[in-house]
Write an enzyme that holds these catalytic residues in place. Structure first.
Site, PDB file in Angstrom:
ATOM      1  CD  GLN A 244       6.010 -45.378 -51.015  1.00 54.29           C
ATOM      2  OE1 GLN A 244       7.062 -44.826 -51.376  1.00 54.29           O
ATOM      3  NE2 GLN A 244       5.626 -45.752 -49.886  1.00 54.29           N
ATOM      4  CB  SER A 245       5.718 -51.430 -53.903  1.00 57.96           C
ATOM      5  OG  SER A 245       5.890 -52.863 -54.403  1.00 57.96           O
TER       6      SER A 245
END
Length: 411
Positions: A244-245
């Site tokens: 994520q990210s």
């Protein structure tokens, strides 16, 4: 029909966010947790009017007050034997403490991040099946985390081996937040989901302050995989990573170097953290000639330097283990996938929001065109209600896309 003169007020809530773009995103991020019980829309919106737009101190103070109120409600319910009510309040309090920590800074053992962890840990034992705490040995210390299992597959129950996804968070994520982003959805679909806080993330640095971000993040991820494959019910032949990210950069490095990784989800792909950060903060700031240390900005009036910039300099120096802004910018040169992109041979799912910006889209395209394995992709559009970073505005759609694809690869 006109309702202008009605004496009935259907809602006292007015949907109005912040002029500050980052404040607005962080509000959406907190609201999004409601999809899986991590927040309540009304509670989040109730504090908006109390926050001074653009003031990190106001943000932290207000969300911490909300967190404390909800936590107290949860503990009161538990004391009265109301386990479901207590659990639900504590899960939401965990999110509000984490939201306060975003601008709160520091990694102290008694700050909002530690209280987020404490609320979640108490609630985790009341989830069915209980969310298991993990303590992963690494570099002489411990990486904290949790394992989410599907219903009916607790440890020692002799159940079938199941596919497992390891969720890798980014700059400001927490293992507790990853539970709401991926853990609940994975467990509902028959997956084990392991979440953890690694070097540089505040959940780790609270107890391991010397474990800062490192470009070779495949090393701590390898330690996580070592621990996960030793757990009951984990099929070592069906392991996936979901980044994520900035966690997608970390996960991609592991996918390129560790053959145990059989599938990779990059949400959104980050192949060059320096370029991403330059696009985020702006070239003028990123390339500024004057070097700045955290101690240089203490007490500087806001009209000379915005509070968010002061907060940002302290945050990046602390979490990357560098003394100054220029030292951090120099360190970013090492946070590139480079030739490792071509070494990713497992199947890849790349996700991005249409409105995340030109640089995120360029890095999305770079990963898709550069990996050696098969690639699937999804661009989320405003009409999907999921155009925010990491689909924070529609976690259920994000989960459907992610786990349907993982099922097609490993289930």
């Amino acid at each position: 029909m006109s309702f202008e003169d009605s004496d009935v007020v259907r809602s006292a809530v007015r949907l109005e966010g912040f002029r500050d773009d980052e404040f607005n995103y962080q509000l959406i991020r907190a609201l999004g947790m409601a999809d899986y019980g991590g927040s309540a829309v009304g509670e989040c919106l109730s504090v908006v009017a109390q926050i001074t737009d653009g003031s990190p101190q106001s943000w932290t103070r207000t969300f911490e007050q909300l967190a404390q109120r909800v936590e107290e409600q949860g503990r009161t319910c538990l004391a009265a034997g109301r386990k479901v009510s207590g659990r639900d309040h504590l899960l939401r309090a965990s999110t509000y403490h984490r939201t306060a920590e975003y601008y709160g800074g520091g990694s102290g053992v008694d700050g909002p991040g530690a209280r987020s962890q404490a609320c979640f840990s108490l609630a985790a034992a009341l989830i069915d099946p209980p969310v298991e705490p993990l303590g992963i040995p690494f570099a002489g210390g411990t990486l904290p985390g949790y394992l989410v299992r599907p219903a009916g597959s607790g440890p020692g129950e002799g159940g079938a081996l199941r596919p497992t996804v390891v969720a890798v968070g980014g700059f400001d994520s927490s293992a507790e937040e990853l539970y709401f982003q991926l853990g609940v959805a994975g467990g509902e679909r028959g997956w084990n989901v392991a979440v953890f806080d690694g070097p540089g993330q505040l959940g780790c640095m609270r107890t391991e302050p010397d474990m800062t971000f490192r470009p070779d993040y495949e090393v701590p991820i390898s330690a996580v995989l070592d621990a996960v494959v030793g757990l009951d019910g984990v099929d070592p032949a069906r392991l996936a990573l979901c980044g994520q990210s900035f966690g997608s950069y970390f996960a991609a490095r592991a996918a390129a170097t560790d053959p145990r990784v059989r599938a990779l989800v990059a949400n959104p792909p980050v192949v060059d953290m320096g370029r991403y950060m330059e696009a985020w903060v702006g070239a003028d700031v990123y390339r500024m000639v004057r070097d700045i240390r955290p101690e240089d900005v203490t007490g500087v009036p806001e009209d000379l330097m915005p509070r968010q910039m002061q907060w940002g300099i302290e945050a990046i120096c602390t979490r990357f283990g560098v003394p100054s802004f220029h030292a951090w910018r120099d360190a970013m040169e090492s946070y590139r996938l480079g030739d490792l992109i071509a070494a990713i041979s497992c199947p890849v799912l790349a996700l991005v929001g249409e409105r995340e910006g030109d640089e995120p889209r360029a890095q999305f395209d770079a990963l898709i065109s550069g990996v050696a394995g098969t690639v699937s992709s999804r661009i989320f559009r405003p009409s999907d209600g999921a155009s925010a970073h990491c689909q924070s505005d529609n976690l259920r759609l994000s989960a459907q896309v992610t786990f349907d694809w993982l099922d097609s690869q490993l289930a």
